[in-house]
Enzyme design. Structure first.
Site, PDB file in Angstrom:
ATOM      1  N   SER A 208       0.838  -1.205   0.000  1.00  0.00           N
ATOM      2  CA  SER A 208       0.000   0.000   0.000  1.00  0.00           C
ATOM      3  C   SER A 208       0.865   1.243   0.000  1.00  0.00           C
ATOM      4  O   SER A 208       2.027   1.215   0.430  1.00  0.00           O
ATOM      5  CB  SER A 208      -0.880   0.025   1.256  1.00  0.00           C
ATOM      6  OG  SER A 208      -1.495   1.297   1.404  1.00  0.00           O
ATOM      7  N   TYR A 221      -1.953  -1.479  10.684  1.00  0.00           N
ATOM      8  CA  TYR A 221      -2.096  -1.804   9.259  1.00  0.00           C
ATOM      9  C   TYR A 221      -0.893  -1.311   8.443  1.00  0.00           C
ATOM     10  O   TYR A 221      -0.320  -2.068   7.645  1.00  0.00           O
ATOM     11  CB  TYR A 221      -3.393  -1.177   8.739  1.00  0.00           C
ATOM     12  CG  TYR A 221      -3.599  -1.291   7.254  1.00  0.00           C
ATOM     13  CD1 TYR A 221      -4.097  -2.466   6.686  1.00  0.00           C
ATOM     14  CD2 TYR A 221      -3.304  -0.227   6.390  1.00  0.00           C
ATOM     15  CE1 TYR A 221      -4.293  -2.569   5.311  1.00  0.00           C
ATOM     16  CE2 TYR A 221      -3.493  -0.323   5.024  1.00  0.00           C
ATOM     17  CZ  TYR A 221      -3.991  -1.498   4.483  1.00  0.00           C
ATOM     18  OH  TYR A 221      -4.175  -1.597   3.132  1.00  0.00           O
TER      19      TYR A 221
END
Ligand code: NAD
Ligand code: MG
Length: 316
Positions: A208, A221
């Site tokens: 990401s 995360y």
């Protein structure tokens, strides 16, 4: 800009691109899909595509294959929805048989994907189960190999994302769930898959933009996404002599069920993607071509790389 021969299209608010973006397509990417503000919405984790407003575009009506993965055999975790669904549709239309893994609560989304893979004329294998278990991860690989007749593309794409604005409020249980789903499962699946992967195989891990610039509300995360990026680069070096390539995809904000089911704070969701230079979130369909490229031998000299699709800010 107008005047360069590019048609200036009105903003697409339907959520679906009718025609595949191609080399001949000069439509404005900033206008290609819905822009914020989005309607307020919330779902229970893990969320369903069928409940999102507007509906995401996974390339259902637009992706056209050209035999780029003919005869290949792929497992995609989180293949029921979002980016994984877009990759599953694209892989099938490029000629691959596809197994997808997802959580039992996502069976309805998964069945929609199974239908799309079969409609493309390819074998679809649906294997629900929870990746936080090493035993299940081993079983998932064994069943994929058995039901596909082999395996040569592994896409570690499933993830848990739960936004919490204060470290004091992140429970040990959440921290554990996020690491198990995003990092341990990738390790377990890769380890179990390797004895089956031939030279020429490809592993693709979804990382990401937050691996490079973590926002304040996604500590656990973002740390997993940095770990995935790092693991991808190290593993690529280890496996290069065996002819197995390992690459990552780093998406920016993408319109998927993960976001309205706790990935974003609900009050922030209407403005999701507004802070990118392109001015909107990406759609899963806009990520699929990267997965196809990295799975295919067309990218035979690319390994240990992270390919970004972030709407213009940050990333690899
Ligand atoms: P998504 O919700 O459609 O997909 C995530 C999937 O993870 C779910 O469908 C679910 O099947 C799976 N999953 C979660 N926990 C699981 C578990 N314990 N066992 C088995 N499966 C489990 O959302 P998405 O955005 O398409 O996510 C796909 C990938 O893209 C993830 O790795 C995510 O981190 C990454 N990503 C997404 C964005 C974004 O803005 N949507 C941005 C950057 C990276
Ligand atoms: Mg899902």
């Amino acid at each position: 800009m107008a005047g360069l021969g590019s048609p200036v299209l009105a903003q697409n608010t339907s959520g679906t691109r009718k025609v595949r973006a191609s080399g001949a397509d000069l439509s404005n990417p900033a206008q290609a899909y819905p822009k914020p503000p989005f309607p307020k919405q919330q779902q229970e984790w893990p969320g369903l595509v069928s409940k999102m407003q507007p509906r995401p575009d996974h390339g259902e009506e637009s992706y056209k294959g050209s035999g780029r993965l003919e005869g290949r055999k792929a497992l995609i975790t989180g293949g029921d929805s979002g980016i994984g669904r877009a990759a599953a549709i694209a892989f099938a239309r490029e000629g691959a048989d596809v197994a997808i893994n997802y959580l039992p609560a996502e069976e309805s989304d998964a069945q929609d994907v199974v239908q799309l893979i079969r409609k493309a004329g390819r074998r679809a294998v649906a294997i629900p189960g929870d990746l936080r278990s090493e035993a299940f991860c081993q079983d998932l690989i064994a069943r994929s190999v058995r039901d596909l007749g082999g395996l040569d593309i592994l896409v570690n794409n499933a993830a848990r994302q739960h936004a919490v604005d204060d470290i004091a409020k992140i429970t040990t249980e959440q921290f554990d769930d996020t690491l198990k789903t995003n990092v341990y499962a990738m390790f377990w699946l890769t380890k179990a898959a390797l004895p089956h992967l031939p030279s020429g195989a490809a592993i693709i891990n979804t990382t990401s933009v937050v691996a490079y610039d973590p926002p304040e509300g996604l500590l656990d995360y973002s740390a997993t996404k940095a770990a995935i990026m790092n693991f991808t680069k190290g593993l690529a070096k280890q496996l290069a002599p065996r002819g197995i390539r390992v690459n990552g995809v780093a998406p920016g904000p993408v319109w998927t069920p993960l976001q309205p089911s706790g990935g974003q704070q609900p009050e922030k969701l209407p403005q999701f993607g507004a802070d990118t230079p392109i001015g909107r979130p990406g759609q899963p369909a806009e990520l699929a071509p990267l997965y196809v490229l990295l799975a295919s031998q067309e990218s035979s000299y690319s390994t240990g790389q992270i390919f970004g699709a972030v709407g213009g800010r940050g990333g690899p």
